[in-house]
Write a protein that holds these residues in place. Structure first.
Motif, PDB file in Angstrom:
ATOM      1  N   ASP A 204     120.000 -19.520  15.778  1.00 46.14           N
ATOM      2  CA  ASP A 204     119.086 -20.632  15.542  1.00 46.14           C
ATOM      3  C   ASP A 204     118.739 -20.672  14.057  1.00 46.14           C
ATOM      4  O   ASP A 204     119.260 -19.881  13.256  1.00 46.14           O
ATOM      5  CB  ASP A 204     117.836 -20.520  16.419  1.00 46.14           C
ATOM      6  CG  ASP A 204     117.035 -19.243  16.152  1.00 46.14           C
ATOM      7  OD1 ASP A 204     117.247 -18.591  15.102  1.00 46.14           O
ATOM      8  OD2 ASP A 204     116.192 -18.891  16.995  1.00 46.14           O
ATOM      9  N   GLY A 205     117.851 -21.582  13.673  1.00 47.42           N
ATOM     10  CA  GLY A 205     117.561 -21.764  12.254  1.00 47.42           C
ATOM     11  C   GLY A 205     117.020 -20.531  11.573  1.00 47.42           C
ATOM     12  O   GLY A 205     117.459 -20.155  10.482  1.00 47.42           O
ATOM     13  N   ALA A 233     126.606 -22.639  13.391  1.00 53.42           N
ATOM     14  CA  ALA A 233     125.219 -23.029  13.139  1.00 53.42           C
ATOM     15  C   ALA A 233     125.137 -24.252  12.244  1.00 53.42           C
ATOM     16  O   ALA A 233     124.411 -25.209  12.555  1.00 53.42           O
ATOM     17  CB  ALA A 233     124.459 -21.860  12.519  1.00 53.42           C
ATOM     18  N   ILE A 239     119.957 -27.221  12.527  1.00 52.87           N
ATOM     19  CA  ILE A 239     120.070 -25.816  12.120  1.00 52.87           C
ATOM     20  C   ILE A 239     120.541 -25.739  10.673  1.00 52.87           C
ATOM     21  O   ILE A 239     120.072 -24.891   9.896  1.00 52.87           O
ATOM     22  CB  ILE A 239     121.035 -25.055  13.053  1.00 52.87           C
ATOM     23  CG1 ILE A 239     120.527 -25.099  14.496  1.00 52.87           C
ATOM     24  CG2 ILE A 239     121.188 -23.606  12.595  1.00 52.87           C
ATOM     25  CD1 ILE A 239     121.467 -24.452  15.503  1.00 52.87           C
TER      26      ILE A 239
END
Length: 335
Positions: A204-205, A233, A239
């Motif tokens: 994830d981010g 990503a 993201i």
């Protein structure tokens, strides 16, 4: 940043590849002075029918930034076309109130004055800037000048063995996805189920940011599995924003090295996200030529890529790479 003071045609001809990052061919290079934002630009030497539109494309950012003086260097063996371009540049810019300090024509180791300045022989003046102090300063600062724009672009082309290794890493990641999830996607291949499948293997981010920060701090590059995860990503716009949003100029050079490595290892279909981040990093670093090459790679892979288009717009409008760039782009910054 290094300040160069040019006092002669040779100085200008030595300066051009230093600020461009490569030796231009069949090109018009514009150096600007006295504006709110100084910048430099290069365009391909146009065919005769497109001289007017080419001149207009150079004049637009000059007007936008209030530039007062310009110098042009034209690199070509097409003497007649160069003279036509030189006259068109002088006429349009001086009509707009911008002083054309000089137009220098260079070809085959000689420079000429297509505007016919007195004191310069018609057969030109020989020059050699290979050992010029500007070049030496660039080498000292770690800036490598490419022999051409094509050579610079080639530095971002895929490395087949490295691309294959990332492909293997992606296959390994898919193999770790729970069999039940894979069966669900195969039985009901909806967009939501496919997204769930990808989300199971990509960071994830916050995880992406932590991964990048670790390598940026250590000066290392990610291994094949990490690179595969990073590529997955940044393929997602939301993201991807964690990779470039808030980037500062002081760290841009480190981002350029990291993302150049990732772009060269990216399989087809996963290039655009990484190339878009590289384009932004190169723009922040003040390397417009590399930024354009990265934009080209990005849009080759995904023609409507939002970040690639944002950087292209910034380059076309000569938006300066400042740390307070938020809000300087039309249409927003998302993705």
């Amino acid at each position: 940043m290094t300040t160069f003071t040019a006092r002669s045609a040779e100085d200008i001809l030595a300066l051009v590849p230093v600020v461009m990052g490569f030796d231009p061919h069949e090109s018009i290079v514009m150096l600007t002075f006295g504006g709110r934002e100084s910048f430099h630009a290069r365009v391909d030497l146009p065919p005769p029918d497109d001289v007017g539109s080419c001149v207009a494309s150079l004049l637009a950012p000059v007007r936008r930034h209030g530039v007062s003086d310009v110098v042009f260097a034209v690199f070509s063996g097409q003497d007649r076309l160069v003279r036509r371009v030189a006259r068109a540049l002088q006429r349009a810019f001086e009509t707009a109130g911008v002083r054309v300090i000089d137009v220098i024509h260079a070809h085959d180791g000689r420079w000429f004055t297509p505007l016919g300045h007195s004191g310069v022989p018609t057969h030109g003046v020989p020059y050699d800037v290979s050992d010029h102090p500007y070049r030496a300063q660039a080498v000292f600062e770690g800036r490598v000048t490419a022999a051409s724009r094509e050579e610079l672009a080639a530095r971002l082309r895929p490395v087949p063995a490295a691309v294959a290794a990332i492909g293997d890493a992606l296959s390994e990641l898919w193999s770790r996805v729970p069999e039940q999830l894979r069966d669900t996607v195969e039985e009901s291949p909806s967009e939501e189920s496919a997204r769930e499948l990808v989300d199971s293997v990509r960071p994830d981010g916050s995880a992406l940011r932590a991964m990048l920060d670790r390598h940026l701090l250590a000066g290392t590059v990610p291994d094949d599995e990490e690179t595969a995860r990073i590529l997955l990503a940044v393929h997602n716009a939301q993201i991807r924003d964690h990779a470039w949003f808030g980037m500062r100029r002081v760290e841009a050079a480190h981002h350029v090295r990291l993302w150049t490595d990732i772009v060269r290892r990216a399989p087809e279909g996963l290039v655009a996200g990484a190339a878009g981040v590289l384009a932004f990093a190169a723009w922040m670093h003040g390397d417009g030529a590399l930024a354009w090459c990265a934009v080209d790679r990005c849009l080759e892979d995904e023609p409507d890529h939002s970040l690639g288009r944002i950087v292209a717009d910034a380059l076309e409008r000569a938006v300066p790479p400042l740390d307070d760039w938020e809000g300087r782009f039309p249409g927003g910054l998302a993705g």
